[in-house]
Design a protein around this motif. Structure first.
Motif, PDB file in Angstrom:
ATOM      1  N   GLY A  10     -46.968  -0.425  16.603  1.00  0.00           N
ATOM      2  CA  GLY A  10     -46.767   0.949  15.597  1.00  0.00           C
ATOM      3  C   GLY A  10     -48.275   1.362  14.772  1.00  0.00           C
ATOM      4  N   HIS A  11     -47.801   1.643  13.918  1.00  0.00           N
ATOM      5  CA  HIS A  11     -48.767   2.437  13.057  1.00  0.00           C
ATOM      6  C   HIS A  11     -50.028   1.344  12.425  1.00  0.00           C
ATOM      7  CE1 HIS A  11     -45.464   4.529  12.474  1.00  0.00           C
ATOM      8  NE2 HIS A  11     -45.804   5.934  11.463  1.00  0.00           N
ATOM      9  N   ALA A  12     -49.720  -0.004  12.012  1.00  0.00           N
ATOM     10  CA  ALA A  12     -50.402  -0.754  12.031  1.00  0.00           C
ATOM     11  C   ALA A  12     -51.943  -0.641  12.891  1.00  0.00           C
ATOM     12  CB  ALA A  12     -50.378  -2.350  11.184  1.00  0.00           C
ATOM     13  N   ARG A  38     -45.592   4.626  25.026  1.00  0.00           N
ATOM     14  CA  ARG A  38     -46.002   5.590  23.928  1.00  0.00           C
ATOM     15  C   ARG A  38     -45.524   5.234  22.797  1.00  0.00           C
ATOM     16  NH1 ARG A  38     -42.385  11.082  25.937  1.00  0.00           N
ATOM     17  NH2 ARG A  38     -40.985   9.926  25.152  1.00  0.00           N
ATOM     18  N   GLN A  39     -45.869   5.953  21.274  1.00  0.00           N
ATOM     19  CA  GLN A  39     -45.572   5.309  20.247  1.00  0.00           C
ATOM     20  C   GLN A  39     -45.261   7.088  19.880  1.00  0.00           C
ATOM     21  OE1 GLN A  39     -44.300   3.470  18.785  1.00  0.00           O
ATOM     22  NE2 GLN A  39     -44.723   4.089  16.345  1.00  0.00           N
ATOM     23  N   VAL A  40     -43.705   7.202  19.600  1.00  0.00           N
ATOM     24  CA  VAL A  40     -43.284   8.380  19.120  1.00  0.00           C
ATOM     25  C   VAL A  40     -43.765   8.302  17.675  1.00  0.00           C
ATOM     26  CG1 VAL A  40     -41.420  10.535  18.754  1.00  0.00           C
ATOM     27  CG2 VAL A  40     -41.764   8.952  20.960  1.00  0.00           C
ATOM     28  N   TYR A  41     -44.144   9.837  17.149  1.00  0.00           N
ATOM     29  CA  TYR A  41     -44.859   9.949  15.485  1.00  0.00           C
ATOM     30  C   TYR A  41     -43.034   9.803  14.794  1.00  0.00           C
ATOM     31  CZ  TYR A  41     -46.789  10.663  10.895  1.00  0.00           C
ATOM     32  OH  TYR A  41     -47.462  10.098  10.121  1.00  0.00           O
ATOM     33  N   SER A  42     -42.419   8.942  14.018  1.00  0.00           N
ATOM     34  CA  SER A  42     -41.168   9.073  13.256  1.00  0.00           C
ATOM     35  C   SER A  42     -41.321  10.417  12.421  1.00  0.00           C
ATOM     36  CB  SER A  42     -40.717   7.902  12.914  1.00  0.00           C
ATOM     37  OG  SER A  42     -41.680   7.413  11.862  1.00  0.00           O
ATOM     38  N   GLY A  43     -42.708  10.604  11.878  1.00  0.00           N
ATOM     39  CA  GLY A  43     -42.751  11.967  11.023  1.00  0.00           C
ATOM     40  C   GLY A  43     -42.480  12.965  11.702  1.00  0.00           C
ATOM     41  N   LYS A  77     -41.631  -6.356  26.254  1.00  0.00           N
ATOM     42  CA  LYS A  77     -41.081  -6.565  24.382  1.00  0.00           C
ATOM     43  C   LYS A  77     -40.828  -7.959  24.632  1.00  0.00           C
ATOM     44  CE  LYS A  77     -36.773  -5.591  22.354  1.00  0.00           C
ATOM     45  NZ  LYS A  77     -35.325  -4.675  22.154  1.00  0.00           N
ATOM     46  N   GLY A  78     -41.077  -8.195  23.539  1.00  0.00           N
ATOM     47  CA  GLY A  78     -41.248  -9.325  23.153  1.00  0.00           C
ATOM     48  C   GLY A  78     -39.691  -9.947  21.962  1.00  0.00           C
ATOM     49  N   ILE A  79     -39.737 -10.907  23.032  1.00  0.00           N
ATOM     50  CA  ILE A  79     -38.064 -11.072  22.543  1.00  0.00           C
ATOM     51  C   ILE A  79     -38.750 -12.688  21.307  1.00  0.00           C
ATOM     52  CG2 ILE A  79     -37.084  -9.926  23.813  1.00  0.00           C
ATOM     53  CD1 ILE A  79     -36.147 -13.199  25.462  1.00  0.00           C
ATOM     54  N   ILE A 103     -47.971  -9.150  14.651  1.00  0.00           N
ATOM     55  CA  ILE A 103     -46.310  -8.469  15.326  1.00  0.00           C
ATOM     56  C   ILE A 103     -46.751  -7.191  14.218  1.00  0.00           C
ATOM     57  CG2 ILE A 103     -44.667  -8.569  14.759  1.00  0.00           C
ATOM     58  CD1 ILE A 103     -45.112 -11.499  15.226  1.00  0.00           C
ATOM     59  N   ASP A 104     -46.429  -5.667  14.776  1.00  0.00           N
ATOM     60  CA  ASP A 104     -46.277  -4.638  14.053  1.00  0.00           C
ATOM     61  C   ASP A 104     -44.836  -4.012  14.690  1.00  0.00           C
ATOM     62  OD1 ASP A 104     -46.072  -2.378  12.773  1.00  0.00           O
ATOM     63  OD2 ASP A 104     -47.807  -2.027  13.247  1.00  0.00           O
ATOM     64  N   THR A 105     -44.018  -4.835  15.096  1.00  0.00           N
ATOM     65  CA  THR A 105     -42.993  -4.254  15.724  1.00  0.00           C
ATOM     66  C   THR A 105     -41.681  -3.315  14.868  1.00  0.00           C
ATOM     67  OG1 THR A 105     -41.364  -6.208  16.021  1.00  0.00           O
ATOM     68  CG2 THR A 105     -42.931  -5.777  17.774  1.00  0.00           C
ATOM     69  N   ILE A 124     -30.751   5.250  15.614  1.00  0.00           N
ATOM     70  CA  ILE A 124     -32.114   5.855  15.301  1.00  0.00           C
ATOM     71  C   ILE A 124     -33.219   4.823  16.320  1.00  0.00           C
ATOM     72  CG2 ILE A 124     -32.489   5.026  13.129  1.00  0.00           C
ATOM     73  CD1 ILE A 124     -33.185   8.640  14.824  1.00  0.00           C
ATOM     74  N   ARG A 125     -32.928   3.735  16.508  1.00  0.00           N
ATOM     75  CA  ARG A 125     -34.172   3.211  17.187  1.00  0.00           C
ATOM     76  C   ARG A 125     -33.165   1.941  17.801  1.00  0.00           C
ATOM     77  NH1 ARG A 125     -39.097   2.700  14.421  1.00  0.00           N
ATOM     78  NH2 ARG A 125     -38.809   3.689  12.334  1.00  0.00           N
ATOM     79  N   PRO A 126     -33.652   1.922  19.169  1.00  0.00           N
ATOM     80  CA  PRO A 126     -35.782   2.552  19.914  1.00  0.00           C
ATOM     81  C   PRO A 126     -36.114   4.126  19.328  1.00  0.00           C
ATOM     82  CG  PRO A 126     -34.729   0.549  21.205  1.00  0.00           C
ATOM     83  CD  PRO A 126     -32.971   1.238  20.505  1.00  0.00           C
ATOM     84  N   GLY A 282     -46.529  -3.404   8.149  1.00  0.00           N
ATOM     85  CA  GLY A 282     -45.586  -2.617   8.593  1.00  0.00           C
ATOM     86  C   GLY A 282     -44.221  -2.876   8.721  1.00  0.00           C
ATOM     87  N   ASP A 283     -43.096  -2.294   8.980  1.00  0.00           N
ATOM     88  CA  ASP A 283     -41.494  -2.774   8.190  1.00  0.00           C
ATOM     89  C   ASP A 283     -41.196  -4.012   8.900  1.00  0.00           C
ATOM     90  OD1 ASP A 283     -41.897   0.149   7.226  1.00  0.00           O
ATOM     91  OD2 ASP A 283     -40.303   0.494   8.376  1.00  0.00           O
ATOM     92  N   ILE A 284     -41.710  -3.993   9.517  1.00  0.00           N
ATOM     93  CA  ILE A 284     -41.251  -6.255   9.894  1.00  0.00           C
ATOM     94  C   ILE A 284     -41.800  -7.356   9.116  1.00  0.00           C
ATOM     95  CG2 ILE A 284     -43.572  -6.682  11.088  1.00  0.00           C
ATOM     96  CD1 ILE A 284     -40.215  -7.613  12.079  1.00  0.00           C
ATOM     97  N   SER A 294     -41.474   2.423   4.983  1.00  0.00           N
ATOM     98  CA  SER A 294     -41.911   3.559   5.095  1.00  0.00           C
ATOM     99  C   SER A 294     -43.501   3.608   5.593  1.00  0.00           C
ATOM    100  CB  SER A 294     -42.726   3.916   3.840  1.00  0.00           C
ATOM    101  OG  SER A 294     -44.033   4.681   3.518  1.00  0.00           O
ATOM    102  N   GLY A 295     -43.223   4.545   6.048  1.00  0.00           N
ATOM    103  CA  GLY A 295     -45.170   4.770   7.919  1.00  0.00           C
ATOM    104  C   GLY A 295     -45.760   4.895   7.053  1.00  0.00           C
ATOM    105  N   VAL A 296     -46.045   5.014   5.702  1.00  0.00           N
ATOM    106  CA  VAL A 296     -47.375   5.427   4.660  1.00  0.00           C
ATOM    107  C   VAL A 296     -47.566   4.040   4.418  1.00  0.00           C
ATOM    108  CG1 VAL A 296     -47.625   5.681   2.165  1.00  0.00           C
ATOM    109  CG2 VAL A 296     -46.234   7.067   3.152  1.00  0.00           C
TER     110      VAL A 296
END
Ligand SMILES: Cc1cc2nc3c(=O)[nH]c(=O)nc-3n(C[C@H](O)[C@H](O)[C@H](O)COP(=O)(O)OP(=O)(O)OC[C@H]3O[C@@H](n4cnc5c(N)ncnc54)[C@H](O)[C@@H]3O)c2cc1C
Length: 373
Positions: A10-12, A38-43, A77-79, A103-105, A124-126, A282-284, A294-296
């Protein structure tokens, strides 16, 4: 040698990878786990739907970032976590030992909130699943007898996606008149944002023939009809779920301290409140001083997370971090036009879209290694 596991790209964590590229840690075995390379940039996702960007322009190559940072990349993936054994459980049944884990999932989309949605709707996710789903929608919308789209979630992401879809469908004569319904439990779109912005978006939705169904909850979807609280029924051959961020279940079931919604509670140092060798951002994460998901804020947590992981590995005292109070919200409206909000202030115009475009492109460029560089 100590083992650091970075779970999620993730972003962090892209900041952590960048910090490791600048200052490698040959004394630490670092592994990045992500289900996708890859990480798709949601913005930039609404801009991809509208056709302003190719997908390649919206992605951060996690595998290449890892190579540059001398980090091992594992597509997995971590479960779950065995916290006593300091072991991560992966979705392929393997386990991974660690001394420190970060963890930044990100969040998940809780499809259980609308019965039937797990079988029939597109979450919308994944985001990778959404991408292939939207591409399939573009093929199947034309085949449906009376195609109609319902989007569940009237926050910034739901609004941006609805406007981007309308823009994209208007490019195609046959798809131009497909109804788009936007359903929200909130009476107005963009709850919590300045009134001037909420009003501007309400007008825009009407102008773009997006049917705002506020103050109603989606209660069932069967692949043809979306049922709403209060008795409403919306014909919808295609349904997208964009509710607020939800937490995956595994952090709480693994024994990590979480808030009532299941997000990992962290100290100002970004360490779990229950297990100091577990970090989250991050959001987690549920920060000591809470902020909207938020991504910010996920981006802002990157540098203090990188610094504190290094300090923790070195046995040094950690630094407290506090997120900025406000975030700049930039909302694209399908066309190359956007709205902005900063606290009580709001702006709109083509220049706002160019501003957003510059910020988004700079972010992706910053975390894209130069080929052969
Ligand atoms: C359409 C849309 C537009 C948005 N636009 C904006 C915007 O303009 N500005 C803004 O601030 N916010 C925006 N957001 C919100 C933003 O996407 C999130 O707040 C942000 O992505 C959170 O970042 P994160 O680092 O926590 O997680 P993410 O960005 O979700 O990254 C998490 C990563 O972890 C990986 N992962 C997930 N589960 C696992 C697992 N179990 N094991 C290993 N890896 C895993 C994922 O594949 C992903 O690579 C938008 C959201 C959407 C849906």
């Amino acid at each position: 040698m100590k083992r650091l596991v970075l779970l999620g790209g993730g972003h962090a964590h892209v900041h952590v990878l960048d910090a490791l590229r600048a200052q490698p840690r040959p004394d630490v075995e670092v592994t990045l786990l992500s289900p996708y390379p890859r990480q798709v940039y949601s913005g930039m996702l609404p801009g991809w739907i509208a056709g302003h960007y190719s997908l390649d322009e919206c992605v951060l190559p996690l595998d290449r970032l890892a190579v540059d940072a001398q980090v091992r990349f594992v597509q997995q993936k971590g479960i779950g976590l065995d916290l006593a054994a300091k072991q991560l459980q992966c979705s392929d049944g393997q386990t991974m030992d660690f001394d420190v884990i970060s963890i930044d999932t990100g969040p998940v989309t809780d499809t259980r909130m609308v019965p039937g949605a797990a079988e029939h709707a597109l979450p919308i996710r994944p985001i990778e699943r959404f991408i292939s789903g939207w591409q399939r929608w573009l093929e199947t919308l034309g085949e449906a007898g009376s195609p109609a789209i319902a989007i569940v979630g009237g926050g910034a992401a739901g609004v941006e996606l609805a406007l981007a879809m309308r823009y994209r469908l208007e490019l195609d004569r046959a798809a131009r008149h497909i109804p788009i319904h936007l359903v929200s439990s909130q009476p107005e779109p963009l709850a919590g944002m300045p009134a001037v912005l909420r009003k501007a978006v309400s007008r825009l939705l009407a102008e773009r023939r997006i049917d705002w169904l506020g103050g109603r909850r989606a209660i069932h979807y069967n692949g043809r009809t979306l049922c709403l609280s209060g008795g409403g029924r919306v014909p919808a051959t295609h349904c997208l779920l964009v509710p607020g961020a939800a937490a995956p279940v595994w952090p709480a079931t693994s024994g990590l301290a979480t808030d009532p919604s299941g997000f990992i509670t962290v100290r100002p140092t970004l360490q779990s409140t229950s297990h100091p060798y577990v970090f989250a951002a991050g959001d987690i994460a549920a920060y000591a001083d809470p902020r909207p998901k938020s991504g910010v804020f996920a981006v802002r947590a990157g540098p203090p997370l990188a610094a504190n992981l290094n300090l923790f590995l070195d046995g040094e005292p950690l630094q407290a971090w506090k997120a900025q109070r406000r975030a700049l919200y930039l909302i694209s409206t399908g066309k190359r036009h956007a709205l902005a909000a900063w606290g009580p202030f709001a702006w709109r115009g083509d220049w706002v879209w160019r501003w957003k475009d510059r910020i988004d492109r700079d972010f992706v460029k910053r975390f894209t290694p130069i080929e052969g560089g």
